[in-house]
Design a protein around this motif. Structure first.
Motif, PDB file in Angstrom:
ATOM      1  N   LEU A  63       0.803  -1.076   0.011  1.00 37.62           N
ATOM      2  CA  LEU A  63       0.080  -0.119  -0.060  1.00 37.62           C
ATOM      3  C   LEU A  63       0.944   1.204   0.218  1.00 37.62           C
ATOM      4  O   LEU A  63       0.413   2.263  -0.717  1.00 37.62           O
ATOM      5  CB  LEU A  63      -1.116  -0.044   1.094  1.00 37.62           C
ATOM      6  N   ARG A  64       1.890   1.237   0.614  1.00 35.18           N
ATOM      7  CA  ARG A  64       2.620   2.536   0.802  1.00 35.18           C
ATOM      8  C   ARG A  64       3.433   2.708  -0.321  1.00 35.18           C
ATOM      9  O   ARG A  64       3.553   3.862  -0.937  1.00 35.18           O
ATOM     10  CB  ARG A  64       3.912   2.222   1.905  1.00 35.18           C
ATOM     11  N   ARG A  65       4.052   1.666  -0.959  1.00 39.84           N
ATOM     12  CA  ARG A  65       4.596   1.987  -2.411  1.00 39.84           C
ATOM     13  C   ARG A  65       3.742   2.359  -3.395  1.00 39.84           C
ATOM     14  O   ARG A  65       4.046   2.796  -4.372  1.00 39.84           O
ATOM     15  CB  ARG A  65       5.511   0.567  -2.581  1.00 39.84           C
ATOM     16  N   ALA A  66       2.483   1.766  -3.701  1.00 36.58           N
ATOM     17  CA  ALA A  66       1.474   1.995  -4.442  1.00 36.58           C
ATOM     18  C   ALA A  66       0.883   3.468  -4.426  1.00 36.58           C
ATOM     19  O   ALA A  66       0.870   4.067  -5.187  1.00 36.58           O
ATOM     20  CB  ALA A  66       0.130   1.004  -4.274  1.00 36.58           C
ATOM     21  N   LYS A  67       0.944   3.653  -3.095  1.00 35.15           N
ATOM     22  CA  LYS A  67       0.221   5.281  -2.770  1.00 35.15           C
ATOM     23  C   LYS A  67       1.393   6.192  -3.541  1.00 35.15           C
ATOM     24  O   LYS A  67       0.942   7.281  -4.044  1.00 35.15           O
ATOM     25  CB  LYS A  67       0.059   5.417  -1.525  1.00 35.15           C
ATOM     26  N   GLU A  68       2.675   5.905  -3.838  1.00 37.59           N
ATOM     27  CA  GLU A  68       3.850   6.784  -4.156  1.00 37.59           C
ATOM     28  C   GLU A  68       3.475   7.120  -5.671  1.00 37.59           C
ATOM     29  O   GLU A  68       4.084   8.009  -5.967  1.00 37.59           O
ATOM     30  CB  GLU A  68       5.006   6.109  -3.697  1.00 37.59           C
ATOM     31  N   LYS A  69       2.752   6.035  -6.221  1.00 36.51           N
ATOM     32  CA  LYS A  69       2.492   5.988  -7.900  1.00 36.51           C
ATOM     33  C   LYS A  69       1.242   6.246  -8.134  1.00 36.51           C
ATOM     34  O   LYS A  69       1.003   6.652  -9.153  1.00 36.51           O
ATOM     35  CB  LYS A  69       3.051   4.682  -8.140  1.00 36.51           C
ATOM     36  N   LEU A  70       0.302   6.382  -7.100  1.00 37.77           N
ATOM     37  CA  LEU A  70      -1.034   6.663  -7.494  1.00 37.77           C
ATOM     38  C   LEU A  70      -1.295   8.138  -7.323  1.00 37.77           C
ATOM     39  O   LEU A  70      -0.803   8.781  -6.569  1.00 37.77           O
ATOM     40  CB  LEU A  70      -1.981   5.975  -6.660  1.00 37.77           C
ATOM     41  N   SER A  71      -2.430   8.618  -7.999  1.00 42.05           N
ATOM     42  CA  SER A  71      -2.693   9.923  -7.929  1.00 42.05           C
ATOM     43  C   SER A  71      -3.409  10.130  -6.443  1.00 42.05           C
ATOM     44  O   SER A  71      -3.842   9.249  -5.818  1.00 42.05           O
ATOM     45  CB  SER A  71      -4.106  10.452  -8.833  1.00 42.05           C
ATOM     46  N   ALA A  72      -3.276  11.222  -5.796  1.00 42.12           N
ATOM     47  CA  ALA A  72      -3.589  11.512  -4.517  1.00 42.12           C
ATOM     48  C   ALA A  72      -4.796  11.206  -4.047  1.00 42.12           C
ATOM     49  O   ALA A  72      -5.277  10.641  -2.863  1.00 42.12           O
ATOM     50  CB  ALA A  72      -3.198  12.970  -3.840  1.00 42.12           C
ATOM     51  N   ASN A  73      -5.951  11.371  -5.103  1.00 41.91           N
ATOM     52  CA  ASN A  73      -7.289  11.156  -4.812  1.00 41.91           C
ATOM     53  C   ASN A  73      -7.834   9.625  -5.015  1.00 41.91           C
ATOM     54  O   ASN A  73      -8.861   9.375  -4.917  1.00 41.91           O
ATOM     55  CB  ASN A  73      -8.193  11.996  -5.630  1.00 41.91           C
ATOM     56  N   THR A  74      -6.866   8.724  -5.559  1.00 40.77           N
ATOM     57  CA  THR A  74      -7.251   7.189  -6.020  1.00 40.77           C
ATOM     58  C   THR A  74      -7.493   6.480  -4.538  1.00 40.77           C
ATOM     59  O   THR A  74      -6.519   6.454  -3.862  1.00 40.77           O
ATOM     60  CB  THR A  74      -5.997   6.645  -6.760  1.00 40.77           C
ATOM     61  N   PRO A  75      -8.754   6.086  -4.431  1.00 37.84           N
ATOM     62  CA  PRO A  75      -9.253   5.240  -3.347  1.00 37.84           C
ATOM     63  C   PRO A  75      -8.460   4.062  -3.306  1.00 37.84           C
ATOM     64  O   PRO A  75      -8.326   3.237  -4.548  1.00 37.84           O
ATOM     65  CB  PRO A  75     -10.484   5.237  -3.412  1.00 37.84           C
ATOM     66  N   THR A  76      -8.205   3.438  -2.247  1.00 40.85           N
ATOM     67  CA  THR A  76      -7.881   1.981  -1.825  1.00 40.85           C
ATOM     68  C   THR A  76      -8.574   1.325  -0.751  1.00 40.85           C
ATOM     69  O   THR A  76      -9.093   1.853  -0.009  1.00 40.85           O
ATOM     70  CB  THR A  76      -6.393   2.165  -1.403  1.00 40.85           C
ATOM     71  N   MET A  77      -9.028  -0.101  -1.301  1.00 36.69           N
ATOM     72  CA  MET A  77      -9.758  -0.735  -0.407  1.00 36.69           C
ATOM     73  C   MET A  77      -9.108  -2.101  -0.049  1.00 36.69           C
ATOM     74  O   MET A  77      -8.366  -2.636  -1.067  1.00 36.69           O
ATOM     75  CB  MET A  77     -11.149  -1.067  -1.003  1.00 36.69           C
ATOM     76  N   PHE A  78      -8.776  -2.774   0.991  1.00 28.85           N
ATOM     77  CA  PHE A  78      -8.323  -3.687   1.360  1.00 28.85           C
ATOM     78  C   PHE A  78      -9.288  -4.960   1.918  1.00 28.85           C
ATOM     79  O   PHE A  78     -10.404  -4.454   2.253  1.00 28.85           O
ATOM     80  CB  PHE A  78      -6.892  -3.800   2.171  1.00 28.85           C
ATOM     81  N   LEU A  79      -8.793  -6.293   1.565  1.00 28.62           N
ATOM     82  CA  LEU A  79      -9.564  -7.207   2.028  1.00 28.62           C
ATOM     83  C   LEU A  79      -8.951  -8.063   3.252  1.00 28.62           C
ATOM     84  O   LEU A  79      -7.672  -8.326   3.218  1.00 28.62           O
ATOM     85  CB  LEU A  79      -9.716  -8.182   0.791  1.00 28.62           C
ATOM     86  N   ALA A  80      -9.680  -8.258   4.232  1.00 29.47           N
ATOM     87  CA  ALA A  80      -9.160  -8.784   5.323  1.00 29.47           C
ATOM     88  C   ALA A  80     -10.008 -10.162   5.882  1.00 29.47           C
ATOM     89  O   ALA A  80     -11.314 -10.153   5.739  1.00 29.47           O
ATOM     90  CB  ALA A  80      -8.976  -7.778   6.766  1.00 29.47           C
ATOM     91  N   ASN A  81      -9.369 -10.968   6.438  1.00 31.36           N
ATOM     92  CA  ASN A  81      -9.805 -12.127   7.071  1.00 31.36           C
ATOM     93  C   ASN A  81     -10.821 -11.644   8.176  1.00 31.36           C
ATOM     94  O   ASN A  81     -10.441 -10.660   8.868  1.00 31.36           O
ATOM     95  CB  ASN A  81      -8.778 -12.991   7.562  1.00 31.36           C
ATOM     96  N   THR A  82     -11.864 -12.582   8.430  1.00 32.95           N
ATOM     97  CA  THR A  82     -12.931 -12.208   9.393  1.00 32.95           C
ATOM     98  C   THR A  82     -12.190 -12.038  10.873  1.00 32.95           C
ATOM     99  O   THR A  82     -12.583 -11.090  11.782  1.00 32.95           O
ATOM    100  CB  THR A  82     -13.659 -13.299   9.465  1.00 32.95           C
ATOM    101  N   SER A  83     -11.243 -12.726  11.115  1.00 30.39           N
ATOM    102  CA  SER A  83     -10.518 -12.811  12.580  1.00 30.39           C
ATOM    103  C   SER A  83      -9.500 -11.884  12.760  1.00 30.39           C
ATOM    104  O   SER A  83      -8.858 -11.702  13.766  1.00 30.39           O
ATOM    105  CB  SER A  83     -10.251 -14.164  12.981  1.00 30.39           C
TER     106      SER A  83
END
Length: 229
Positions: A63-83
């Motif tokens: 995520l950190r490295r992706a945000k360096e390459k994305l526009s400032a307003n590009t939204p990010t969503m992550f997928l997490a396990n239930t627990s």
């Protein structure tokens, strides 16, 4: 919209893309953080969805490295396990805009993606009027004017021109143009895109005297340049 999905679970990635494609978006999947980051060096995306647990690097690092390459307003969503409450906290702390808990529910995925895109790109929702020098785009009727006079353009020519003006100075790859304008048409000959670009250039008179120039980027795509001060 163009959406990148990072998930080494092929079945889950396919499900996500089915939902997104059904909502009219273009979806590109990646199996590893390294593969995703390599692509983002060459091209951008309008939304990033990523599994927090990928084998080659920590989700926070991706995520950190992706945000360096994305526009400032590009939204990010992550997928997490239930627990994995720690993952949820870590993802939001790292700067993600939202998260979904697995197993995914199709309706919730579609709704959350739609909400993120509405917040990130408010100008693309509903009718709007955009002006760039002598050019005015009226999005809801799909009408284009130059110095107040309408220009006769097709639906695709309108959105192709709007794509260039929304990305002035930014090189756009042929793949990005294809997925943004031709969306669900998988087999579009290269000459078709070139013909549409040529028509846009001619119909809008994209010449230096009008303040803009539409130029090819060798072996990559096209760029609209704004000239003068």
């Amino acid at each position: 919209m163009r959406i990148a999905v990072l998930d080494n679970d092929r079945s889950q990635a396919d499900t996500i893309c089915q939902v997104l494609s059904g909502a009219g978006h273009s979806c590109q999947t990646f199996d590893s953080g390294k593969e995703l980051l390599g692509q983002l060096r060459k091209d951008s995306t309008d939304l990033l969805i990523m599994d927090w647990q990928v084998p080659d690097m920590p989700g926070s690092e991706v995520l950190r490295r992706a945000k360096e390459k994305l526009s400032a307003n590009t939204p990010t969503m992550f997928l997490a396990n239930t627990s994995a409450e720690d993952d949820m906290v870590a993802g939001m702390t790292a700067g993600a805009d939202d998260y979904l808990v697995k197993p995914l529910r199709r309706g919730e995925l579609a709704a959350r993606v739609s909400a993120l895109l509405r917040r990130a790109y408010p100008s693309q929702n509903g009718s709007e009027q955009l002006t760039f020098g002598p050019y005015t785009f009226e999005t809801r009727p799909g009408r284009l004017l130059m110095d107040g006079a309408p220009i006769d353009v097709t639906h695709k020519e309108f959105y192709l021109a709007l794509l260039f003006f929304r990305n002035i100075g930014r090189p756009l790859s042929r793949a990005y143009i294809h997925e943004s304008v031709w969306v669900r048409e998988t087999a579009v000959p290269s000459r078709t895109m070139d013909t549409h670009v040529s028509r846009v250039r001619n119909k809008l008179q994209l010449r230096p005297e009008n303040g803009f120039r539409l130029v090819p980027v060798y072996s990559y795509g096209y760029r609209l340049e704004k000239l003068g001060a």
